[in-house]
Design a protein around this motif. Structure first.
Motif, PDB file in Angstrom:
ATOM      1  N   UNK A 240       0.909  -1.308  -0.042  1.00 33.96           N
ATOM      2  CA  UNK A 240       0.050  -0.048  -0.307  1.00 33.96           C
ATOM      3  C   UNK A 240       0.997   1.276  -0.053  1.00 33.96           C
ATOM      4  N   UNK A 241       1.996   1.079   0.643  1.00 37.84           N
ATOM      5  CA  UNK A 241       2.871   2.260   0.711  1.00 37.84           C
ATOM      6  C   UNK A 241       3.454   2.588  -0.593  1.00 37.84           C
ATOM      7  N   UNK A 242       3.918   1.496  -0.945  1.00 37.07           N
ATOM      8  CA  UNK A 242       4.615   1.731  -2.573  1.00 37.07           C
ATOM      9  C   UNK A 242       3.544   2.191  -3.596  1.00 37.07           C
ATOM     10  N   UNK A 243       2.417   1.606  -3.500  1.00 35.43           N
ATOM     11  CA  UNK A 243       1.515   2.202  -4.539  1.00 35.43           C
ATOM     12  C   UNK A 243       1.111   3.480  -4.477  1.00 35.43           C
ATOM     13  N   UNK A 244       1.465   4.122  -3.260  1.00 32.51           N
ATOM     14  CA  UNK A 244       0.879   5.556  -3.244  1.00 32.51           C
ATOM     15  C   UNK A 244       2.190   6.519  -2.752  1.00 32.51           C
ATOM     16  N   UNK A 245       3.256   6.052  -3.333  1.00 33.87           N
ATOM     17  CA  UNK A 245       4.688   6.700  -3.272  1.00 33.87           C
ATOM     18  C   UNK A 245       4.552   8.201  -3.459  1.00 33.87           C
ATOM     19  N   UNK A 246       4.140   8.861  -4.294  1.00 38.84           N
ATOM     20  CA  UNK A 246       4.311  10.277  -4.521  1.00 38.84           C
ATOM     21  C   UNK A 246       3.171  10.976  -3.565  1.00 38.84           C
ATOM     22  N   UNK A 247       2.030  10.451  -3.427  1.00 36.39           N
ATOM     23  CA  UNK A 247       1.084  11.139  -2.692  1.00 36.39           C
ATOM     24  C   UNK A 247       1.544  11.252  -1.145  1.00 36.39           C
ATOM     25  N   UNK A 248       2.294  10.028  -0.658  1.00 34.52           N
ATOM     26  CA  UNK A 248       2.690  10.016   0.563  1.00 34.52           C
ATOM     27  C   UNK A 248       3.796  10.965   0.843  1.00 34.52           C
ATOM     28  N   UNK A 249       4.678  11.171  -0.132  1.00 31.69           N
ATOM     29  CA  UNK A 249       5.943  11.780  -0.021  1.00 31.69           C
ATOM     30  C   UNK A 249       5.447  13.362   0.166  1.00 31.69           C
ATOM     31  N   UNK A 250       4.498  13.774  -0.800  1.00 31.51           N
ATOM     32  CA  UNK A 250       3.925  14.880  -0.954  1.00 31.51           C
ATOM     33  C   UNK A 250       3.287  15.541   0.407  1.00 31.51           C
ATOM     34  N   UNK A 251       2.518  14.591   1.093  1.00 37.98           N
ATOM     35  CA  UNK A 251       1.812  14.873   2.339  1.00 37.98           C
ATOM     36  C   UNK A 251       3.137  15.062   3.458  1.00 37.98           C
ATOM     37  N   UNK A 252       3.918  14.009   3.283  1.00 39.44           N
ATOM     38  CA  UNK A 252       5.149  14.055   4.262  1.00 39.44           C
ATOM     39  C   UNK A 252       5.956  15.507   4.328  1.00 39.44           C
ATOM     40  N   UNK A 253       6.105  15.974   3.114  1.00 46.59           N
ATOM     41  CA  UNK A 253       6.878  17.621   2.895  1.00 46.59           C
ATOM     42  C   UNK A 253       5.747  18.618   3.565  1.00 46.59           C
ATOM     43  N   UNK A 254       4.438  18.163   3.067  1.00 49.96           N
ATOM     44  CA  UNK A 254       3.516  19.403   3.383  1.00 49.96           C
ATOM     45  C   UNK A 254       3.077  19.180   5.085  1.00 49.96           C
ATOM     46  N   UNK A 255       3.546  18.111   5.670  1.00 54.30           N
ATOM     47  CA  UNK A 255       3.281  18.216   7.023  1.00 54.30           C
ATOM     48  C   UNK A 255       4.242  19.187   7.936  1.00 54.30           C
TER      49      UNK A 255
END
Length: 921
Positions: free
Chosen positions: A377-392
């Motif tokens: 699940x994490x790999x399949x949503x790589x870009x979106x999770x990274x974006x939210x991580x930066x926005x955090x």
């Protein structure tokens, strides 16, 4: 006989598993199915667990040494695995994590790690730079296993997870995970505890595994394998970092800054499998995106478990309100933190209440599938999770700039070492801290309330702004109060009224400035005149009790008369312990005095030159450097006020010879906390003695000790109902009382204090309070913040005659300390403490003893967390710390544990006064 192999292929997403019916197994296992990866579907160049250590996953409980051997074998067999040692336990076992990545990603792994860390700091990484990183960088998934040593299945699942990711040749899941992510696997967070359990099990198991809950296999001896060497629950130690396992883990986490962090556990064998969404209450300081991604990963887990027919549940239990879990602390760093719980077999087989048998291999299998599902699940949503991580981090800065709690200010003057320890602790967790280069002023509110008022602060004051990427961590750790959801609180009031027990999973108050009992303030506007200390400027200390921010020293040349140490700081406590270990004679003043233009409070140490080694000055220089204590030479004993050095109010302090009750019936936690604080934090030697042996010591053996500590314990009856009553019979109790009368100091904690109050024991002349119909009950539940629920949902209290109080759910309360008594030396007013019991006592009268620390009136009592109003009324004015003399000795009695998790630093002095000053009083 040959095994019969049946291959089970699960498509979309794909993974190949092998089911083997155990035709060669013993009678107890003959109806059990086992399973292994099918060798034909895996790269033969990658060794299996069986090839390296001799058993397949789930066939045996892999020991810590075997885990290490297999990790090294995997790292040697493939470039897709790199293994790193990140810490050593108290028992000198290594802790490792394995980085698992494709060969392409592994070839630039340091660049990936560095870019990943850069995403966590929007102050240093522009949005354009972040876009470039997000476009190319893998997401980082951290899978952590076995933080509790007797929760055994997750470690074997970890090894199988690594093997599958790097050895499965035709599995699309493994390929996609390694292409889009880096998976960091910490297979064994508590090797000391696991070793304790594995040794127990291997010694207990017979020819065939026994599934009965009555078998020795299923019942560990005290203290069990859950905890580490010092008997700490490592899943409560994330922000406190008292233990080397936690300090190493946090440093490794900060080195990588993963986007997903999953902590895999076990629970009771009659349950099934748990993964989030977590139960109420939700912590209000968690970011909304955390809950969004928790749901996405949870949905993927559910699809896998439904496909395979695995039972599971969520929402019902395991909240993440307390920020010190592996499921919660990472969320304040921008990660998606989650707990997974598997029903435990507590061995190879477990007989459930529904007449089914849970096999260890199945528990391993469930954690293995959950691990792969999470990584997928994490790999399949790589870009979106990274974006939210930066926005955090970006959003945290904006939130902090608008927060009414704009800045936390800590004045270190009262105990520079204690303040520096907190600052160091925050900085190792990525918090930006400033230290003022000059004096300044601001309008502030203290941590115990009041109206905003201007206050001046000296140079060297610490400031923590909330306008920083770590804002949510700062808020959850430093805010005086973290409120619980009102709907959840309404349900707790209903349950309280019906005597159902609350659903608060852990403590409800933990604000670090309160725990450290520091002079701390909150400002709604930022201060000026400060030099910033970068979060990475100070390396994490090897010992959490030491710091680089508050160095002590001998302030002057060689003394001709004495050396003086002001009492009241952690550094002076540590210095006294060191002086005792080096056979330096020390005296303590029972009253304050002034000399050489400096005031010394009661308890201050006088180290006379006469009677001490010729190299006293050189020894004290080394002691000051190590302990951080301030030591002042004196060339005259003529004081300007107070007691003289030769006064009868100046007492010689004998070296404490400490015995600590260990083993049944003590609470393992309480015994471990006390031992850790004495041995590791303050370097006071301790002899741990099994309680049964302690009770059986002859008088001449007891005389070898001048301090005995009885930790908290259950089964409180003095007449044989368990606890210390079952250990100390009439004869052993008589010997203990004779030892007391001869000058011994007996320190009792929690349940031990309750035992001491029993009429048959007769060590403390008080009794426990119970609720009666005289108590009012207008508010059923109180919260420390001013906005209490409007509808308490409870009528005036009607109780059964002398009803047992309800235990407090880990609230921070306030007590008044008698600073003129030797037990209260170093305290001028009040102290914060944690309360989570139902042990409330009548105060001692003057002819019986003294109440050294007493709870404040009910309206001032609750500082942080949740408490029941009738219990607050009941506890108000009662003692937290009592002392009662017996001949030349004393019983020093704490009603609650002052050493709770070793992070109530403000109470260390109160406890150590009893241990270090007791033999001289």
């Amino acid at each position: 006989m040959d095994r019969l192999n049946f291959k089970l292929t699960i498509a979309a997403p794909s993974i190949v598993l092998l089911v083997v019916l155990g035709a060669t197994m013993g009678p107890a296992q003959s109806q059990e199915a086992t399973w292994y990866p099918d060798p034909s579907d895996y790269d033969p160049a990658i060794p299996t667990l069986e090839q390296v250590v001799g058993h397949a996953p789930g066939d045996r409980i892999t020991s810590p040494e075997e885990v290490g051997r297999y990790l090294q074998a995997l790292a040697q067999a493939t470039p897709r695995v790199q293994v790193y040692e990140y810490a050593r336990t108290w028992e000198d076992r290594p802790l490792w994590y394995a980085v698992v990545a494709s060969e392409e990603n592994m070839s630039r792994i340091e660049e990936i790690r560095s870019d990943n860390v850069a995403l966590a700091d929007p102050n240093a990484t522009s949005e354009a730079e972040a876009d470039a990183i997000i476009a190319s960088n893998p997401v980082v998934t951290w899978l952590a296993y076995g933080v509790h040593g007797n929760e055994i299945s997750s470690t074997d699942a970890a090894l199988l997870t690594i093997y599958h990711l790097v050895a499965a040749r035709a599995d699309s899941l493994a390929s996609s995970v390694l292409a889009s992510s880096v998976v960091v696997v910490d297979p064994m967070q508590n090797p000391d505890g696991r070793n304790r359990f594995v040794n127990h099990y291997r010694q207990a198991v017979g020819r065939w595994p026994n599934a009965s809950s009555a078998s020795v296999e299923q019942n560990e001896a005290w203290p069990g394998g859950r905890t580490n060497h010092y008997l700490f629950d490592l899943n409560r130690d994330w922000f406190a970092q008292t233990q080397p396992e936690s300090r190493g883990k946090v440093a490794a986490f900060m080195h990588w800054r993963p986007q997903v962090y999953v902590d895999l556990h076990e629970m009771g064998g009659n349950s099934s499998y748990y993964f989030p969404p977590q139960a109420a209450p939700l912590n209000p300081h968690m970011a909304a995106d955390t809950h969004k991604w928790t749901q996405v990963i949870s949905d993927n887990n559910a699809r896998w478990f439904d496909r395979l027919g695995f039972d599971y549940f969520n929402n019902e239990v395991f909240d993440s309100f307390y920020p010190g879990y592996g499921a919660s602390w990472p969320t304040y760093q921008g990660a998606i933190g989650m707990t997974y719980e598997q029903a435990s077999s507590r061995g190879l087989l477990y007989q459930r209440n529904d007449d089914t048998v849970l096999a260890y291999r199945e528990t391993v299998r469930h954690h293995f599938i959950a691990s792969l599902s999470t990584a997928e699940a994490t790999a399949n949503n790589r870009a979106e999770i990274l974006r939210d991580f930066y926005d955090f981090g970006r959003e945290a800065i904006d939130e902090g700039a608008a927060d009414e709690m704009r800045e936390v200010i800590i004045d270190p003057a009262r105990d520079p070492g204690r303040a520096a320890k907190l600052v160091q602790l925050l900085m190792t967790q990525g918090v930006e801290v400033s230290r003022s280069a000059a004096s300044f002023s601001n309008v502030v509110v203290g941590y115990h309330g009041g109206d905003p008022a201007p206050r001046d602060f000296p140079a060297g004051t610490y400031r923590i702004s909330l306008a920083q990427p770590a804002k949510r961590l700062v808020k959850v750790l430093l805010a005086p109060e973290t409120p619980m959801d009102e709907e959840f609180m309404a349900e707790q009031r209903r349950r309280y009224a019906r005597r159902l027990g609350d659903q608060i999973y852990d403590i409800s108050g933990w604000s670090l400035p309160l725990l450290f009992d520091l002079d701390a303030y909150i400002a709604s506007e930022p201060s000026s005149n400060a030099d910033t200390l970068a979060a990475d400027r100070l390396a994490p200390a090897d010992d959490a009790s030491s710091t680089d921010l508050a160095a002590g020293g001998v302030h002057g040349d060689t003394a001709s008369v004495a050396y003086l140490l002001p009492w009241g700081t952690q550094s002076t406590l540590r210095a006294l312990a060191m002086m005792h270990r080096h056979d330096i004679r020390v005296h303590s003043a029972d009253d304050e005095f002034a000399i050489g233009g400096r005031d010394y409070p009661a308890g201050s140490l006088i180290v006379k030159v006469a009677g001490n080694p010729d190299d006293l000055h050189e020894q004290l220089v080394r002691i000051a450097s190590h302990s951080g204590a301030d030591i002042y030479p004196a060339n005259s004993s003529r004081v300007t006020s107070g007691v003289n050095f030769g006064s009868g109010r100046v007492r010689y302090l004998p070296k404490p010879r400490v015995a600590l009750a260990y083993d049944v019936p003590t609470s393992a936690y309480s015994a471990g906390w006390a031992r850790y604080l004495l041995e590791a934090a303050y370097e006071v030697p301790v002899t741990i003695v099994r309680t049964s042996q302690l009770a059986g010591l002859a008088a001449r053996e007891l005389e070898k000790f001048n301090v005995i500590i009885l930790p908290d314990a259950g089964g409180f009856s003095g007449g044989g109902g368990g606890g210390y009553g079952s250990s100390f019979g009439e004869t052993s109790l008589d010997r203990l009382k004779a030892w007391l009368r001869a000058g011994g100091t007996l320190v009792t904690i929690g349940g031990a204090t309750r035992w001491a109050t029993d009429e048959e024991v007769g060590l403390l002349a008080t009794k426990r309070r119970r609720k009666t119909n005289d108590l009012e009950n207008e508010d059923a539940v109180g919260q420390a913040d001013s906005e209490r629920p409007a509808d308490p949902g409870l009528p005036d209290g009607v109780y059964a005659e002398e009803e047992e109080p309800t235990a407090l759910p880990g609230a921070v309360l306030r007590a008044q300390v008698d600073g003129e008594h030797w037990l209260g030396f170093g305290y001028s007013d009040r102290v914060n403490l944690i309360a989570q019991s139902r042990n409330f006592y009548d105060p001692l009268t003057l002819d019986e003893g003294l109440n050294v620390a007493t709870y404040l009136p009910a309206e001032e009592l609750l500082v942080s967390g949740v408490a029941w109003e009738p219990e607050l009324e009941l506890i108000a004015g009662t003692p937290f710390l009592m002392v009662q003399s017996h001949g030349q000795g004393n019983v020093v009695a704490f009603t609650e544990d002052p050493n709770f998790r070793a992070y109530f630093d403000g109470l260390n002095l109160l406890f150590l006064n009893g241990v270090l000053l007791g033999p001289g009083h």
